[in-house]
Write an enzyme that holds these catalytic residues in place. Structure first.
Site, PDB file in Angstrom:
ATOM      1  N   ILE A 328       0.836  -1.194   0.000  1.00 27.76           N
ATOM      2  CA  ILE A 328       0.000   0.000   0.000  1.00 27.76           C
ATOM      3  C   ILE A 328       0.872   1.246   0.000  1.00 27.76           C
ATOM      4  CG2 ILE A 328      -2.103  -1.004   0.922  1.00 27.76           C
ATOM      5  CD1 ILE A 328      -1.255  -0.398   3.680  1.00 27.76           C
ATOM      6  N   GLU A 329       0.289   2.340  -0.464  1.00 27.33           N
ATOM      7  CA  GLU A 329       1.079   3.530  -0.806  1.00 27.33           C
ATOM      8  C   GLU A 329       1.783   4.167   0.381  1.00 27.33           C
ATOM      9  OE1 GLU A 329      -2.018   7.157  -1.187  1.00 27.33           O
ATOM     10  OE2 GLU A 329      -2.494   5.445  -2.448  1.00 27.33           O
ATOM     11  N   GLN A 330       1.250   3.996   1.574  1.00 25.27           N
ATOM     12  CA  GLN A 330       1.903   4.586   2.746  1.00 25.27           C
ATOM     13  C   GLN A 330       3.210   3.883   3.077  1.00 25.27           C
ATOM     14  OE1 GLN A 330      -1.299   3.986   2.424  1.00 25.27           O
ATOM     15  NE2 GLN A 330      -2.345   5.923   2.821  1.00 25.27           N
ATOM     16  N   GLY A 331       3.431   2.688   2.524  1.00 26.34           N
ATOM     17  CA  GLY A 331       4.725   2.035   2.666  1.00 26.34           C
ATOM     18  C   GLY A 331       4.706   0.628   3.226  1.00 26.34           C
ATOM     19  N   SER A 355       7.305   6.068   1.624  1.00 25.83           N
ATOM     20  CA  SER A 355       6.303   6.247   0.566  1.00 25.83           C
ATOM     21  C   SER A 355       6.904   6.658  -0.778  1.00 25.83           C
ATOM     22  CB  SER A 355       5.263   7.281   0.998  1.00 25.83           C
ATOM     23  OG  SER A 355       4.433   6.776   2.003  1.00 25.83           O
TER      24      SER A 355
END
Length: 532
Positions: A328-331, A355
């Site tokens: 996921i984009e937050q890491g 990110s």
């Protein structure tokens, strides 16, 4: 001994000059330096300063209720311009965050750009390079051929342009030097070395700090606790003391929205898999199950908010947790992505990466598949997830959607076929429509192009749209119905309920009846090609 950098919140707020460009690290409530933003708003209320600042938010700062994050500084005279990947969304126009009210009322200049692009704009500014040359966002709302990311009529300057280079045409996003970076961590020593052991994501704190430091600006770090100089492990430091000017303390900062602290989110202590609830039975679960059927064992899969966020829980219920790796984009890498207010975090994760690095991975299409949502789909297969003029408060904007979809090999969009009063019954392995939705979601023209179906066909992306009543594929001839639900009529329930013409596959099939029964499906995933 280096000087102690600890400052009060009020003193830190005093460091923000008029007309400053301020970069804020946050993802909704995750990593949000809320107390610092509140102090800036309080200073403005008392003194009228700072005035006319620009804030940059790669991901949203604040939650849907408008009681934290950017809404602390959403004040006329304080805020001149906002550049954000996403914005806090509200449950209704009456309860919408103040920042949306300001945008709607033309009280602030506002841009909505891809989150990954904004993170990378910080890197370019830090290295004093002119900007980013890319195809990310081509033929979407951020393309100047559409709106160039501008959100209202008072936003005039073009910060995205089309340029020619090396015999091709590209989008160019200008880098923006930063005067102040406001970042957040868990612990700082007295000199400013910053660790993030209780954080659910690192976001882009290093890149934002570099963008300020290298352009003569300052960096303010908000933390839960202070440690003696030299007491933190060098391996744990995410931003070194050389980049941080001031440390402010907020012992009560939340780990993420409505979450004080869960060690499983920061990878410190795994949570028993039996503690996670099963997905409630209903139409959303049906759609999530059908999306799960597109997966292959061994794939690396990105996940978006909404119905798609249920898919990991479908796999868990089917005994297939770990069959794919979620990113996921937050890491977060691996583990079980969380839902609702905790979306953006994962429990029992394998790794956390910054990110900006995760977005480099996404923009280069290194992953296998993405599962996302849709609000509207047009005849070309383009998707709108970012804006409805009638309900601007309910959408968060682009976020990482454009970074992820611009080059993804396989895209699965999920959502209900119609909206506004749709009532359905799922029983005995069949779907029944009790009341049709008032609003069509498959329409000739969408309000905003967040994903370009035309470009998808040009570069050969495989795109599937999953609803409760049918599955649609983007084919060379256009949107094509490939499956319909048992109990559903093709003509009356699908073709007549679309706002534009749909093609029908000559090999039309009926969706698996097990999708429409509460018992586990005994789902089996095919193996990813070349997987041992």
């Amino acid at each position: 001994m280096p000087k102690n950098k600890l400052a009060s919140l009020a003193a830190a707020a005093e460091m923000i000059p008029d007309h400053a460009i301020v970069s804020v690290s946050s993802s909704s409530g995750l990593g949000c330096p809320d107390a610092t933003l509140r102090a800036i708003g309080q200073r403005f209320d008392k003194t009228g300063a700072p005035r006319n600042i620009t804030t940059i938010h790669p991901i949203a700062a604040g939650d849907m209720y408008g009681i934290n994050g950017i809404d602390h500084i959403a004040k006329k005279g304080l805020l001149k311009r906002v550049i954000a990947g996403s914005y806090p969304s509200g449950p209704s126009s009456r309860e919408s965050p103040r920042i949306w009210q300001m945008i709607h009322n033309n009280e602030v200049e506002a841009y909505n750009l891809p989150s990954g692009i904004i993170f990378h704009m910080h890197r370019e500014a830090a290295a004093k390079r002119p900007g980013i040359l890319t195809k990310i966002g081509w033929d979407t709302v951020v393309d100047p051929a559409h709106r160039g990311g501008k959100m209202n009529s008072v936003t005039g300057e073009d910060i995205v342009t089309r340029v020619e280079f090396a015999g091709d045409e590209w989008l160019f996003y200008k880098s923006i030097p930063v005067d102040v970076a406001i970042v957040r961590g868990t612990t700082a020593d007295e000199t400013g070395n910053l660790s993030m052991e209780h954080e659910g994501a690192y976001l882009g704190v290093l890149d934002q700090a570099l963008a300020a430091r290298n352009n003569g600006g300052i960096v303010i770090a908000q933390v839960k606790r202070i440690a003696p100089h030299g007491s933190l492990s060098p391996q744990s430091i995410r931003v070194p003391s050389t980049l941080i000017d001031y440390i402010v303390l907020d012992p009560e900062q939340l780990q993420t929205t409505q979450t004080q602290y869960e060690p499983a989110i920061s990878g410190e202590l795994p949570r028993p898999m039996t503690s996670f609830p099963h997905v409630d039975w209903g139409v959303s679960k049906v759609i999530a199950r059908r999306a799960a059927m597109t997966l292959k064992e061994g794939e690396t899969v990105n996940l978006g908010f909404g119905i798609s966020a249920l898919v990991p829980y479908v796999l868990l219920e089917e005994g297939l947790h770990g069959s794919v790796t979620w990113v996921i984009e937050q890491g977060a890498v691996g583990g079980l992505p969380l839902q609702d207010f905790q979306f953006g975090c994962a429990s029992n994760l394998e790794a956390i990466i910054a990110s900006p690095d995760q977005f480099t991975y996404f923009q280069g299409a290194g992953f296998d598949r993405t599962l996302l949502s849709f609000m509207e789909v047009d005849a070309a297969g383009s998707v709108n997830v970012s804006r409805l003029a009638s309900k601007p408060h309910v959408t968060a904007g682009i976020g990482g959607f454009i970074d992820i979809t611009s080059g993804a090999k396989n895209i699965v969009f999920s959502g209900a076929f119609t909206a506004g009063g749709l009532k359905l019954a799922v029983d005995d392995g069949q779907l029944r429509i009790l009341q049709e939705g008032r609003f069509k979601k498959f329409v000739p023209n969408i309000e905003e192009v967040t994903f370009s179906g035309l470009r998808a066909r040009e570069i050969g992306q495989k795109v599937t749209y999953i609803t409760e009543r049918c599955v649609i594929s983007l084919e060379p001839q256009g949107l094509t119905v490939t499956e319909i639900a048992p109990g559903i009529g093709l003509e009356e329930d699908v073709l007549c309920q679309a706002g534009m013409d749909l093609h029908v596959s000559p090999n039309l099939t009926v969706m698996d009846a097990q999708l429409f029964s509460p018992a586990p499906m005994q789902l089996k995933l095919r193996k990813k090609p070349n997987m041992p």
